[in-house]
Design a protein around this motif. Sequence first.
Motif, PDB file in Angstrom:
ATOM      1  N   ASP A  31      32.853  22.616  82.151  1.00  0.00           N
ATOM      2  CA  ASP A  31      32.907  23.287  80.853  1.00  0.00           C
ATOM      3  C   ASP A  31      31.837  24.370  80.704  1.00  0.00           C
ATOM      4  OD1 ASP A  31      30.745  21.609  80.717  1.00  0.00           O
ATOM      5  OD2 ASP A  31      31.409  20.516  78.950  1.00  0.00           O
ATOM      6  N   GLY A  32      31.055  24.635  81.745  1.00  0.00           N
ATOM      7  CA  GLY A  32      30.090  25.725  81.731  1.00  0.00           C
ATOM      8  C   GLY A  32      28.724  25.372  81.176  1.00  0.00           C
ATOM      9  N   ARG A  33      28.554  24.165  80.676  1.00  0.00           N
ATOM     10  CA  ARG A  33      27.259  23.762  80.131  1.00  0.00           C
ATOM     11  C   ARG A  33      26.328  23.336  81.265  1.00  0.00           C
ATOM     12  NH1 ARG A  33      28.845  19.542  75.573  1.00  0.00           N
ATOM     13  NH2 ARG A  33      29.047  18.385  77.489  1.00  0.00           N
ATOM     14  N   PRO A  34      25.024  23.347  81.021  1.00  0.00           N
ATOM     15  CA  PRO A  34      24.093  22.897  82.064  1.00  0.00           C
ATOM     16  C   PRO A  34      24.188  21.387  82.279  1.00  0.00           C
ATOM     17  CG  PRO A  34      22.899  23.449  80.071  1.00  0.00           C
ATOM     18  CD  PRO A  34      24.323  23.858  79.852  1.00  0.00           C
ATOM     19  N   ASN A  35      23.736  20.947  83.447  1.00  0.00           N
ATOM     20  CA  ASN A  35      23.755  19.522  83.764  1.00  0.00           C
ATOM     21  C   ASN A  35      22.794  18.768  82.858  1.00  0.00           C
ATOM     22  OD1 ASN A  35      25.607  19.614  85.902  1.00  0.00           O
ATOM     23  ND2 ASN A  35      24.018  20.277  87.316  1.00  0.00           N
ATOM     24  N   GLN A  36      23.193  17.562  82.453  1.00  0.00           N
ATOM     25  CA  GLN A  36      22.328  16.731  81.624  1.00  0.00           C
ATOM     26  C   GLN A  36      21.369  15.914  82.471  1.00  0.00           C
ATOM     27  OE1 GLN A  36      24.973  14.464  79.203  1.00  0.00           O
ATOM     28  NE2 GLN A  36      25.354  16.149  77.796  1.00  0.00           N
ATOM     29  N   VAL A  37      21.713  15.663  83.707  1.00  0.00           N
ATOM     30  CA  VAL A  37      20.869  14.875  84.611  1.00  0.00           C
ATOM     31  C   VAL A  37      20.059  15.843  85.467  1.00  0.00           C
ATOM     32  CG1 VAL A  37      20.876  13.184  86.474  1.00  0.00           C
ATOM     33  CG2 VAL A  37      22.585  13.037  84.670  1.00  0.00           C
TER      34      VAL A  37
END
Length: 77
Positions: A31-37
């Motif tokens: 979805d183009g968002r940065p990784n949360q981990v």
Amino acid sequence: MAQWIIPVIALFVFLGLIVQANRKMGGVRKDGRPNQVPWGLVMVFCALGIFVTMVHMINLAGFETGPEHSLMGRFGG
């Protein structure tokens, strides 16, 4: 025998996590968002876990590790 099985399983788990972190670290989510981990940090801690597991397995094999058994002694002097 369990004292060998558990470190071998831990070694393979850490190796698998490093492979997973390597695959995920450079990419972007769908979805183009940065990784949360923080995959780079996961990889660093897995490398530390592999090192500690290898030292533990060397100790299980009967070899002594630690600063008091090094060439220079505990304080290097």
